[in-house]
Design an enzyme around this catalytic site. Structure first.
Site, PDB file in Angstrom:
ATOM      1  N   GLY A   1       0.806  -1.217   0.000  1.00  0.00           N
ATOM      2  CA  GLY A   1       0.000   0.000   0.000  1.00  0.00           C
ATOM      3  C   GLY A   1       0.840   1.269   0.000  1.00  0.00           C
ATOM      4  O   GLY A   1       1.634   1.514   0.914  1.00  0.00           O
TER       5      GLY A   1
ATOM      6  N   GLY B   1      -0.392   4.375   0.154  1.00  0.00           N
ATOM      7  CA  GLY B   1      -1.224   5.497   0.615  1.00  0.00           C
ATOM      8  C   GLY B   1      -0.413   6.381   1.561  1.00  0.00           C
ATOM      9  O   GLY B   1       0.825   6.359   1.555  1.00  0.00           O
ATOM     10  N   PHE B   2      -1.127   7.149   2.376  1.00  0.00           N
ATOM     11  CA  PHE B   2      -0.433   8.065   3.290  1.00  0.00           C
ATOM     12  C   PHE B   2       0.532   7.309   4.206  1.00  0.00           C
ATOM     13  O   PHE B   2       1.676   7.746   4.420  1.00  0.00           O
ATOM     14  CB  PHE B   2      -1.447   8.818   4.148  1.00  0.00           C
ATOM     15  CG  PHE B   2      -2.175   9.893   3.408  1.00  0.00           C
ATOM     16  CD1 PHE B   2      -1.557  11.101   3.129  1.00  0.00           C
ATOM     17  CD2 PHE B   2      -3.474   9.704   2.979  1.00  0.00           C
ATOM     18  CE1 PHE B   2      -2.224  12.098   2.439  1.00  0.00           C
ATOM     19  CE2 PHE B   2      -4.150  10.689   2.287  1.00  0.00           C
ATOM     20  CZ  PHE B   2      -3.524  11.893   2.020  1.00  0.00           C
TER      21      PHE B   2
ATOM     22  N   VAL C   1      -2.252  -7.667  -3.804  1.00  0.00           N
ATOM     23  CA  VAL C   1      -1.899  -8.724  -2.860  1.00  0.00           C
ATOM     24  C   VAL C   1      -3.165  -9.494  -2.506  1.00  0.00           C
ATOM     25  O   VAL C   1      -4.195  -8.915  -2.168  1.00  0.00           O
ATOM     26  CB  VAL C   1      -1.238  -8.145  -1.599  1.00  0.00           C
ATOM     27  CG1 VAL C   1      -0.950  -9.254  -0.598  1.00  0.00           C
ATOM     28  CG2 VAL C   1       0.049  -7.430  -1.974  1.00  0.00           C
TER      29      VAL C   1
ATOM     30  N   GLU D   1     -19.238  17.407   2.789  1.00  0.00           N
ATOM     31  CA  GLU D   1     -18.535  18.089   1.690  1.00  0.00           C
ATOM     32  C   GLU D   1     -19.198  17.774   0.351  1.00  0.00           C
ATOM     33  O   GLU D   1     -19.356  18.652  -0.508  1.00  0.00           O
ATOM     34  CB  GLU D   1     -17.057  17.689   1.683  1.00  0.00           C
ATOM     35  CG  GLU D   1     -16.348  18.235   2.924  1.00  0.00           C
ATOM     36  CD  GLU D   1     -14.837  18.049   2.940  1.00  0.00           C
ATOM     37  OE1 GLU D   1     -14.175  18.804   3.649  1.00  0.00           O
ATOM     38  OE2 GLU D   1     -14.326  17.144   2.260  1.00  0.00           O
TER      39      GLU D   1
ATOM     40  N   ASP E   1      -5.192   3.255   8.194  1.00  0.00           N
ATOM     41  CA  ASP E   1      -6.603   2.865   8.356  1.00  0.00           C
ATOM     42  C   ASP E   1      -6.790   1.396   8.715  1.00  0.00           C
ATOM     43  O   ASP E   1      -7.736   1.039   9.412  1.00  0.00           O
ATOM     44  CB  ASP E   1      -7.366   3.117   7.042  1.00  0.00           C
ATOM     45  CG  ASP E   1      -7.749   4.575   6.858  1.00  0.00           C
ATOM     46  OD1 ASP E   1      -7.358   5.411   7.704  1.00  0.00           O
ATOM     47  OD2 ASP E   1      -8.441   4.874   5.860  1.00  0.00           O
TER      48      ASP E   1
END
Ligand SMILES: Cc1cc2nc3c(=O)[nH]c(=O)nc-3n(C[C@H](O)[C@H](O)[C@H](O)COP(=O)(O)OP(=O)(O)OC[C@H]3O[C@@H](n4cnc5c(N)ncnc54)[C@H](O)[C@@H]3O)c2cc1C
Length: 432
Positions: free
Chosen positions: A23, A25-26, A91, A182, A312
């Site tokens: 991953g 991501g962040f 994966v 939002e 997460d």
């Protein structure tokens, strides 16, 4: 340990320990960046060849930004990092006994493994909602959502039946957290400023926007002031706000609420929950009820010496966060950098540092000049909050080009009340 020539995935052999990170991501990105000098061979696996800035997905979905502005190629992010090897693959399974990960391109052995797969949409077991509602967890989903909304307006023009036309012009956002708020605000802006010019044959006053949440207030994880502010801002857009309300059913045409109320709509946007994107192969007991992986304060997966989880997908329980930290970008970033330090300590046989979260605040915007901001010591709303929201998002976007393009887009939209990217980029579905 000497990594043998891989059975199927071509990765150079090395005498250095291999760290496999799933991953980009962040969490994964910040972990790897902080290990630039480490004596490790790092293999990053991601099913996409880019990093996605998820907080702005709703702007892609509502024609405010191009997808390229909020994504960045992973190979470009790490182009100067000599110890990093990227392999684009999904994966499928982890095999802790063999110390390998099974991917769509073959098996990859590891010495240390970091799970940073993030989260996926949680439909709360509602298969009908999963089938017919739209979610917004990836660039492709955001683009699909943009196309669906515009296709529904094209179809509304063709509709001669007024009920059908109304259902095509009715948008329901499920979930009153920051993403839902939002999204509803952005739809309100489209209704007020953009769509009337594009569709003069339609009476845009008839466009309905609903937001539904099971909680007592919008933005339940933020302050009471933020909830009230968001509610006021959304009411200015004539958004119908349904609190203490759950969705019971959606068949693609009619959304039924738990009290029996029915809303005819072709567009349900599901922003009501996410769950960990854990992968098969770990002892099932390490998973919590939200499919997140239990880790200790060093991000180590319970029961495994050499497997870690961050962001997460990790449920790090503390006194203040008995169900794990909230699924937020700053948590993922800070867990990534703390684990990087601890991996260095592991390599040097030093003791590890527990994770401490530095809370930086939470914010949400509800259209131009309207945002709610909860900082650790102060809360505010309105235009100041909006400028802070703009600044923070610009600064945290990956890549100079993306910042410039996004800034130009936002200035253009601000001055012209326009959003320029109203393209339908999927086949027009057959009319039903
Ligand atoms: C619409 C939306 C709005 C948000 N707004 C905010 C906000 O305003 N503020 C905030 O702080 N947070 C926000 N968040 C949450 C924030 O984006 C997440 O907390 C953050 O992205 C988590 O980082 P991560 O690295 O754990 O996971 P991610 O950023 O999700 O990265 C996971 C990576 O793993 C890859 N991956 C997953 N499974 C596999 C697999 N099996 N094989 C290979 N690769 C895989 C994915 O492709 C992805 O690149 C928002 C999220 C969404 C969806």
């Amino acid at each position: 340990m000497m990594i043998p020539l891989s059975l199927s995935v071509n990765i150079p052999t090395t005498n250095k320990p291999r760290l496999v990170v799933i991953g980009g991501g962040f969490a994964g990105m910040h972990l790897i960046k902080s290990l630039k000098q480490a004596e490790l061979q790092i293999v990053l696996i991601d099913k996409n060849n880019y990093h996605t800035f998820q907080p702005l997905l709703y702007q892609v979905a509502t024609a405010g930004l191009e997808p390229d502005s909020i994504a960045f190629p992973l190979r470009k992010i790490f182009k100067h990092q000599k110890n990093l090897f990227f392999r684009m693959a999904e994966v499928i399974k982890i095999d802790p006994a063999q110390k390998t990960v099974e991917t769509s391109i073959g098996k990859i052995p590891y010495d240390y493994l970091v799970l940073a797969m993030g989260s996926k949409t949680n439909y709360l077991g509602m298969e009908d909602v999963k089938k017919y509602a739209m979610s917004m967890k990836s660039l492709t989903e955001a683009l699909d959502l943009r196309s669906l909304m515009l296709q529904n307006f094209e179809a509304a023009i063709l509709a001669t039946d007024l009920k059908e036309r109304q259902s095509l012009m009715t948008f329901v956002v499920v979930g009153g957290g920051p993403t839902g708020v939002e999204m509803a605000g952005a739809l309100g802006e489209l209704k007020n400023h953009i769509l009337p010019a594009d569709y003069p044959e339609l009476d845009l006053d008839k466009m309905q926007i609903h937001i539904i949440d099971a909680a007592q207030r919008l933005l339940p994880t933020m302050s009471q002031e933020a909830s009230k502010g968001a509610m006021n801002f959304l009411q200015k857009f004539d958004v119908n706000i349904w609190l203490n309300t759950k969705v019971a059913l959606y068949d693609g045409f009619t959304l039924t609420l738990d009290g029996g109320k029915q809303i005819p709509t072709r567009s349900v946007i599901w922003a009501a929950g996410v769950m960990g994107a854990a992968i098969a192969g770990l002892n099932p007991e390490v998973l919590d009820k939200n499919n997140r992986i239990h880790v200790d304060e060093y991000s180590r997966v319970q029961g495994y010496e050499d497997i870690f989880a961050i962001g997460d997908v990790a449920a790090m329980q503390t006194k203040d966060h008995p169900h794990g930290f909230p699924m937020l970008a700053p948590v993922a970033i800070q867990q990534g950098t703390n684990l990087a330090r601890n991996l260095q300590h592991l390599l040097n046989n030093e003791s590890l540092n527990p994770f401490h979260f530095h809370y930086l605040g939470v914010m949400a915007t509800v259209g131009r000049n309207q945002a709610v901001v909860d900082l650790p010591f102060v809360k505010f709303q309105g235009i100041l909050g909006w400028f802070i929201w703009v600044f923070v998002h610009l600064m945290t976007l990956v890549g100079f080009r993306n910042r410039v393009v996004t800034f130009v887009n936002w200035v253009f939209s601000y001055l012209s009340y326009d959003k320029g990217i109203r393209l339908i980029v999927r086949p027009f579905p057959p009319r039903t």
